[in-house]
Design an enzyme around this catalytic site. Structure first.
Site, PDB file in Angstrom:
ATOM      1  N   ASP A  65       0.898  -1.181  -0.067  1.00 18.88           N
ATOM      2  CA  ASP A  65      -0.063   0.101   0.024  1.00 18.88           C
ATOM      3  C   ASP A  65       0.893   1.351   0.080  1.00 18.88           C
ATOM      4  OD1 ASP A  65       0.926  -0.179   2.694  1.00 18.88           O
ATOM      5  OD2 ASP A  65      -1.111   0.390   3.424  1.00 18.88           O
ATOM      6  N   TYR A  67       2.970   4.754   0.725  1.00 23.54           N
ATOM      7  CA  TYR A  67       3.786   5.221   1.931  1.00 23.54           C
ATOM      8  C   TYR A  67       2.744   6.331   2.843  1.00 23.54           C
ATOM      9  CZ  TYR A  67       8.230   4.244  -0.397  1.00 23.54           C
ATOM     10  OH  TYR A  67       8.873   3.609  -1.159  1.00 23.54           O
ATOM     11  N   PHE A  78       6.653   2.104  -4.338  1.00 20.32           N
ATOM     12  CA  PHE A  78       7.897   2.471  -3.868  1.00 20.32           C
ATOM     13  C   PHE A  78       8.296   3.694  -4.389  1.00 20.32           C
ATOM     14  CE2 PHE A  78       7.735  -2.329  -4.699  1.00 20.32           C
ATOM     15  CZ  PHE A  78       8.321  -2.740  -3.467  1.00 20.32           C
ATOM     16  N   HIS A 187      10.979  -9.238   0.004  1.00 24.72           N
ATOM     17  CA  HIS A 187      10.822  -7.997  -0.165  1.00 24.72           C
ATOM     18  C   HIS A 187      11.908  -7.218   0.209  1.00 24.72           C
ATOM     19  CE1 HIS A 187       8.898  -4.103   0.511  1.00 24.72           C
ATOM     20  NE2 HIS A 187       7.855  -4.503  -0.063  1.00 24.72           N
TER      21      HIS A 187
END
Length: 227
Positions: A65, A67, A78, A187
């Protein structure tokens, strides 16, 4: 709130955004944007779709989701807005970029130049409350982004799906590996990057797959001159 998808996405997903769950989602978002601080700005929820049309998608990098801090999220997974501090997961992506391709650590976290080359930077959930990670999970976005991935999977022209971490890897069941390419790794967050993200060489792998199809490799370099 009327949400209309940009580019060729709207025709593909027109029926999807008329479904009951999506109506419920937009009603929920109306309330949230009126009563809470929500990221990204309403006008940039679909930046990923605007920057990368369906027909131009070469690579999908799936995030979770947005920031949840001020001036960060702008609709690309990202990525943060120009001038903002580079978040830890993106910093680790840059460390791997330097290790993999020898590209110096960028000083910006603004990834729009990747998106305009066909890197579809999609989050599985497209909105979030300020300071409350995962606060818009389970409201309908996951159903919608599953539909997006389903449409991408139907495409005859192969796509490279980059799945980092468990939530992203769960989407693998929706992708036909006989037609498309899947790159998996832990991740890039500080909690998991040392478990196999570092050293996974995703950028060179993507570019080699593109070259093998006689496609233009991605220029991963991000320069300050872009701003």
């Amino acid at each position: 709130m009327t949400l209309k998808l940009p580019n060729d996405w709207n025709n593909l997903l027109e029926k999807e955004i008329k479904k009951n769950y999506f109506t419920d989602l937009t009603n929920f978002l109306d309330e949230e944007y009126q009563t809470q601080k929500i990221f990204p700005e309403k006008s940039t929820i679909f930046t990923a779709f605007e920057a990368t049309s369906f027909k131009n998608v070469q690579v999908v990098i799936l995030g979770q989701d947005p920031y949840h801090g001020d001036n960060q999220a702008h609709g690309l997974s990202f990525s943060v807005l120009p001038g903002e501090k580079i978040p830890p997961s993106l910093r680790n992506m840059y460390k791997e970029l330097e290790s993999d391709l020898g590209i110096s650590m960028p000083t910006t976290g603004f990834l729009l130049p990747w998106a305009t080359q066909g890197v579809f930077l999609l989050n599985t959930v497209l909105t979030v409350r300020k300071g409350a990670a995962n606060s818009h999970q389970g409201k309908g976005w996951e159903i919608f982004t599953d539909a997006v991935i389903t449409e991408l999977n139907k495409r005859e022209d192969p796509i490279i799906f980059v799945l980092w971490g468990k939530p992203a890897s769960q989407k693998k069941k929706m992708i036909d590996p006989s037609k498309h390419f899947i790159i998996e790794a832990p991740h890039p967050s500080p909690l998991s990057a040392y478990r196999g993200f570092f050293g996974s060489k995703p950028y060179s792998s993507i570019n080699q797959l593109l070259k093998d199809q006689n496609k233009t490799p991605i220029d991963w370099q991000l320069g300050d001159s872009l701003f």
